[in-house]
Design an enzyme around this catalytic site. Structure first.
Site, PDB file in Angstrom:
ATOM      1  CG  ASP A  84      -1.480   1.241   1.656  1.00  0.00           C
ATOM      2  OD1 ASP A  84      -2.158   1.812   0.801  1.00  0.00           O
ATOM      3  OD2 ASP A  84      -1.280   1.706   2.811  1.00  0.00           O
TER       4      ASP A  84
ATOM      5  CG  ASP B 212      -1.601   7.573   1.210  1.00  0.00           C
ATOM      6  OD1 ASP B 212      -0.922   8.604   1.165  1.00  0.00           O
ATOM      7  OD2 ASP B 212      -2.408   7.240   0.316  1.00  0.00           O
TER       8      ASP B 212
HETATM    9 MG   LIG Z   1      -2.500   3.255   3.799  1.00  0.00          MG
END
Ligand SMILES: [Mg+2]
Length: 463
Positions: free
Chosen positions: A32, A34
């Site tokens: 992922d 962020d």
């Molecule tokens: Mg994230």
């Protein structure tokens, strides 16, 4: 009782295992973006808070005076629940028990007697907390919402600040409307936040010189790498260039942006599309293969698996959100999972403090003494019991407050794992504070979970 030796320090850069994980078996690493690859500086919370607060006034016509309410760093922690009916922010443990002394209406702590009066019980019914839970995701019918990602920490502070303002000024409000307005205000600010961060990316993202090194290590070992993020390409491109250099894209075999997780993992069909960087939009072509160097968006995990052949326990995916990143891939697709939990740094530093260790040790011994003395009915024993119990209450609060003054540790209530921990331990095979901590281990390392002690077993295997 013999004095106990204090435990050794915990390594703040350690990788901790809930489940045995042999990296030798992992051929594909997914990430992922962020709060997994890109860790934000605390000023991002200020920015999101301010943008959300201003939108609340402009779009939803909240009182102008709200603009004076500033962000309070370290007010809330990730993983708390907000009761949308009663307007309370609180922390639940893995048994759905409310952690007393940590229930807030606005910025004001609610006395335990009022909490017990409101809920009639310390343990909440599962339907009240989760509704009819489907797909491991929170349900619309639940009376509670859990704020499980780091982006929701400024949201919680805004919620409490505005509620406090209404309470103090005797303004009637509906906690559910307040919650939805704040959520919508903060979330709709993400595109503006992206623009601001991109202009001064170094002010908002922590640089991490070990990240390119880690990617290189994986590539040299013949591992495939992919990125699945909900953020738009321009934003990810800017942050990744800071973190891993302008040629960061060459490190990844597949890049999918605006994936709309958890839908990416739960939806059956939604076409995967090719992103055109020159026009900042999609092109109409059917995607029949995933090529290195191209950018894709939307789609589903099924297409990712079908087009690459990557599936099951050969894939290890890292995310910071236990539900939208990790729950479905592990439960439905059998991927292995790693959680990046930034708060571990502060939690472990606190655990390693000598005073904390002494207090935690004494608390355990005191609890054992109380357990032994409580059935003696003679007066001196009962006087002693009372004294010890009040000392225990004081110590419990002290050991809680060192993590966060209002809510304590992200991982523990007084003596149980939190609701957040239970989910984390179920959905993540391993967890650590920073993705590059993995670089300290070989690519064929096996992470073994600790053999935990069950209540009916020996106190320690080393006694
Ligand atoms: Mg994230």
């Amino acid at each position: 009782m013999p004095p106990k030796k204090l435990p050794k320090d915990v390594n703040p850069c350690g990788v901790f295992a809930n489940n045995e994980l042999d990296l030798e078996e992992v051929d594909v690493y997914g990430f992922d973006y962020d709060y997994t690859l890109a860790c934000y500086k605390p000023c991002l919370h200020d920015l999101l808070y301010n943008l959300g607060r201003d939108r609340l006034i402009k779009k939803f016509k909240y009182p102008e005076n709200i603009s004076k309410l500033e962000y309070i760093p370290r007010f809330a922690v990730r993983g708390l629940h907000y009761d949308i009916e009663k307007g309370l922010l609180l922390k639940l443990d893995s048994f759905l028990q409310i952690q007393l002394e940590s229930v807030y209406r606005g910025l004001t702590k609610i006395p335990d007697s009022e909490v017990l009066k409101l809920y009639k019980n310390r343990i909440l019914p599962i339907a009240y907390v989760e509704g009819q839970s489907k797909n491991h995701q929170p349900n619309a019918k639940a009376k509670m919402v859990q704020l499980a990602d780091l982006f929701s920490v400024p949201e919680m502070c805004l919620l409490c600040n505005v509620a406090e303002y209404f309470e103090r000024n005797h303004i009637d409000y509906n906690p559910e409307i307040l919650f939805h307005d704040i959520k919508s205000s903060v979330q709709s600010c993400h595109p503006i936040m992206h623009e601001i961060v991109m202009k001064n990316v170094g002010d908002y993202i922590e640089t991490n010189s070990r990240l390119p090194e880690y990617f290189k290590k994986l590539a040299n070992a013949g591992k495939k790498l992919f990125l699945v993020t909900n953020s738009p390409f321009s934003f990810v491109n800017c942050g990744m260039a800071l973190l891993a250099g302008d040629k960061w894209r060459e490190r990844f075999d597949v890049i999918i942006v605006q994936a709309r997780k958890p839908k990416f993992f739960t939806d059956d069909s939604r076409p995967i599309r090719l992103y055109d960087e020159t026009t900042n939009s999609h092109v109409w072509d059917r995607v029949s293969k995933l090529e290195k160097g191209k950018i894709y968006y939307e789609g589903t995990v099924k297409q990712l698996q079908d087009l690459t052949g990557w599936r099951g326990h050969n894939v290890l995916y890292f995310g910071d959100h236990p539900y939208s990143d990790l729950a479905d891939v592990t439960l439905e697709h059998g991927w292995r999972t790693g959680a990046i939990i930034n708060e571990l740094t502060h939690e472990i530093e606190t655990l390693n403090n000598v005073n904390f260790k002494r207090n935690a040790n004494w608390l355990q011994m005191l609890t054992q003494l109380i357990e032994e003395i409580q059935d003696y009915e003679c007066e001196p024993a009962q006087i002693c019991l009372e004294k010890w119990q009040s000392e225990r209450d004081m110590l419990r609060n002290q050991t809680k407050m060192v993590f966060n003054k209002q809510f304590g540790s992200v991982f523990r209530t007084y003596h149980n794992p939190t609701y957040f921990s239970r989910r984390l331990f179920r959905f993540a095979d391993i967890y650590t504070s920073d993705i590059t901590n993995l670089a300290n281990y070989s690519v064929s390392h096996t992470f073994y979970p600790r053999r935990g002690v069950m209540p009916h077993e020996y106190i320690s295997y080393f006694m």
